[in-house]
Scaffold this active site. Structure first.
Site, PDB file in Angstrom:
ATOM      1  N   SER A 170       0.827  -1.218   0.000  1.00 52.26           N
ATOM      2  CA  SER A 170       0.000   0.000   0.000  1.00 52.26           C
ATOM      3  C   SER A 170       0.853   1.256   0.000  1.00 52.26           C
ATOM      4  O   SER A 170       2.057   1.216   0.268  1.00 52.26           O
ATOM      5  CB  SER A 170      -0.906   0.021   1.237  1.00 52.26           C
ATOM      6  OG  SER A 170      -1.629  -1.171   1.335  1.00 52.26           O
TER       7      SER A 170
HETATM    8  C1  LIG Z   1      -3.495  -3.671  -0.417  1.00 52.23           C
HETATM    9  S1  LIG Z   1      -3.058  -5.345  -0.221  1.00 52.23           S
HETATM   10  C2  LIG Z   1      -2.424  -5.378   1.433  1.00 52.23           C
HETATM   11  C3  LIG Z   1      -1.100  -4.758   1.638  1.00 52.23           C
HETATM   12  C4  LIG Z   1      -0.335  -5.363   2.774  1.00 52.23           C
HETATM   13  N1  LIG Z   1      -0.879  -5.085   4.073  1.00 52.23           N
HETATM   14  C5  LIG Z   1       1.149  -5.030   2.715  1.00 52.23           C
HETATM   15  O1  LIG Z   1       1.702  -4.479   3.657  1.00 52.23           O
HETATM   16  O2  LIG Z   1       1.753  -5.356   1.689  1.00 52.23           O
HETATM   17  C6  LIG Z   1      -4.625  -6.127   0.083  1.00 52.23           C
HETATM   18  C7  LIG Z   1      -4.473  -7.611   0.303  1.00 52.23           C
HETATM   19  O3  LIG Z   1      -5.696  -8.091   0.856  1.00 52.23           O
HETATM   20  C8  LIG Z   1      -5.871  -9.405   0.393  1.00 52.23           C
HETATM   21  N2  LIG Z   1      -7.292  -9.778   0.593  1.00 52.23           N
HETATM   22  C9  LIG Z   1      -8.363  -9.442  -0.175  1.00 52.23           C
HETATM   23  N3  LIG Z   1      -9.488  -9.965   0.342  1.00 52.23           N
HETATM   24  C10 LIG Z   1      -9.126 -10.647   1.465  1.00 52.23           C
HETATM   25  C11 LIG Z   1      -9.852 -11.406   2.425  1.00 52.23           C
HETATM   26  N4  LIG Z   1     -11.173 -11.577   2.345  1.00 52.23           N
HETATM   27  N5  LIG Z   1      -9.141 -11.964   3.447  1.00 52.23           N
HETATM   28  C12 LIG Z   1      -7.787 -11.808   3.554  1.00 52.23           C
HETATM   29  N6  LIG Z   1      -7.071 -11.112   2.652  1.00 52.23           N
HETATM   30  C13 LIG Z   1      -7.721 -10.517   1.630  1.00 52.23           C
HETATM   31  C14 LIG Z   1      -5.439  -9.327  -1.061  1.00 52.23           C
HETATM   32  O4  LIG Z   1      -5.138 -10.606  -1.589  1.00 52.23           O
HETATM   33  C15 LIG Z   1      -4.226  -8.405  -0.960  1.00 52.23           C
HETATM   34  O5  LIG Z   1      -3.052  -9.149  -0.840  1.00 52.23           O
END
Ligand SMILES: C[S@@+](CC[C@H](N)C(=O)[O-])C[C@H]1O[C@@H](n2cnc3c(N)ncnc32)[C@H](O)[C@@H]1O
Length: 391
Positions: free
Chosen positions: A94
């Protein structure tokens, strides 16, 4: 450039990166700044996609970093690490400025137990682990099993022994690590599942990018005694990729696409609103026009341009607020009137800012808000938004 020159470059970029973030948030908690200085973003990103026109190309970020890779990694921009089958970003590291703002708002203290939804690269989990210290514990959940495995391996190799990476749906939380003092979602949610209420400690709180007005404003939620009930406030504007899975409301497409026939005109009206007030206006418009949603308009006199924002599709066309303009395409005149009225209403209410609202979220049938309030469904729950007294 030699390897040792690259390493020197990398160090300079890295120091400047945190200096720049702190310049953007001069009041940031020193503990959060310290965590950003201690954890290296480059350790969590082995490559990323760079957009070139309509195409994405992959840039490998081997160590020591090239000047190009360092320029991307040590900058206040998101890095897309996965493109989904639909061609849209599915995971990223992010935007660091937003991560800093979220960590600051989350106020993680030594010894706390933290649940993160959306591990992605693992960078934010590592920052959380620094903040929670050796006596704290971080559980981070990732729906993409490959990402979860990579992040677990990275965090382990870097010595983050207080982090558990769990592959699965964040909507389920992770009962073995509960109760948590803090919960943070790093993917946009439309629904706040009851499991999060169950797994948060009494004095705990959650920070959730909660879908509203075609974006995901950061919503701080404190659990109330009645199961699944929360009170909250908005901690700031944000945009995120939407979470997947029905449990977090991710079964709705991110944008409703409207394409106009070539002969249709699209009118653009200037809203006369300062760019730094748009998040406030969009939030209000999302309350006032409850059926407005994320709409993407293309075709007609837009030519190759594409506009996306908070809108209302019509039988043939759409009206939407995008940036500082109202776009009216095709026959969407009454939709445009409704959005114009919402803008006027925002002005007549004194142009309220995000920080002026109070929220209640919980099982339907809770108390009505007094004064200026809105009530709408959020999955199985109901949300009441009130403009605070003395606005
Ligand atoms: C913006 S990224 C997160 C960035 C992360 N916190 C980092 O520091 O790199 C959003 C993540 O949420 C995951 N995601 C989406 N829906 C989800 C769910 N229902 N449960 C867990 N993870 C989820 C996606 O696969 C993605 O990897």
């Amino acid at each position: 450039m030699t390897d040792s020159a690259r390493r020197t470059h990398e160090c300079i970029f890295r120091v400047r990166y945190v200096d720049e973030l702190v310049r953007l948030f001069p009041a940031v908690d020193p503990a959060v700044e310290k965590a950003f200085r201690a954890v290296d973003r480059a350790d969590f990103v082995s490559g990323f996609f760079v957009r070139q026109g309509a195409r994405w190309s992959w840039l490998t970020a081997g160590r020591p970093l090239t000047a190009e890779a360092a320029g991307w990694i040590y900058a206040n921009r998101p890095l897309v690490t996965v493109i989904g089958l639909n061609g849209a970003p599915a995971s990223s590291s992010s935007m660091p400025g937003l991560m800093m703002a979220m960590l600051d708002a989350l106020a993680v203290e030594e010894g706390m137990r933290v649940l993160e939804i959306g591990t992605g690269t693992g960078y934010n989990a590592a920052l959380l682990a620094r903040l929670a210290g050796a006596s704290g514990h971080v559980v981070t959940i990732e729906t993409d099993s490959e990402l979860a495995a990579t992040a677990a391996e990275r965090l382990g190799a870097l010595g983050f022994t207080t982090v558990d990476v769990v592959g699965g749906d964040g909507a389920d939380g992770h009962l073995p690590g509960a109760p948590y003092d803090r919960l943070v979602a790093t993917a946009g949610c439309r629904v706040v599942p009851g499991t999060w209420w169950d797994q948060l400690s009494g004095g705990g709180r959650a920070l959730v990018p909660l879908s509203h007005g075609a974006t995901y404003p950061l919503t701080e939620l404190v659990p109330e005694p009645r199961r699944g009930s929360w009170t909250g406030r908005l901690a700031g504007p944000a945009n995120f990729m939407g979470a997947t899975g029905a449990g977090l409301g991710g079964d709705v497409p991110p944008y409703e696409a409207v394409r106009l026939p070539a002969a249709e005109a699209v009118a653009e009206e200037d809203l006369g609103v300062e760019p730094d007030r748009l998040a406030d206006l969009f939030f209000f418009a999302g309350l006032d026009v409850p059926d407005a949603r994320a709409v993407r308009l293309s075709g007609g006199s837009l030519g190759r341009k594409l506009v996306a924002g908070l809108g209302l599709p019509a039988t043939e066309g759409a009206a939407l607020l995008c940036g500082t303009s109202l776009y009216v395409g095709g026959t969407a005149h009454s939709a445009a009137d409704r959005l114009r009225k919402a803008v006027e209403h925002w002005h007549s209410c004194g142009r309220p800012a995000l920080g002026q609202y109070r929220l209640r979220l919980g099982p339907p049938g809770g108390p009505r808000g007094d004064g200026h309030s809105w009530r709408f469904r959020r999955g199985p729950a109901e949300q009441v938004v009130e403009l605070a007294e003395g606005r």
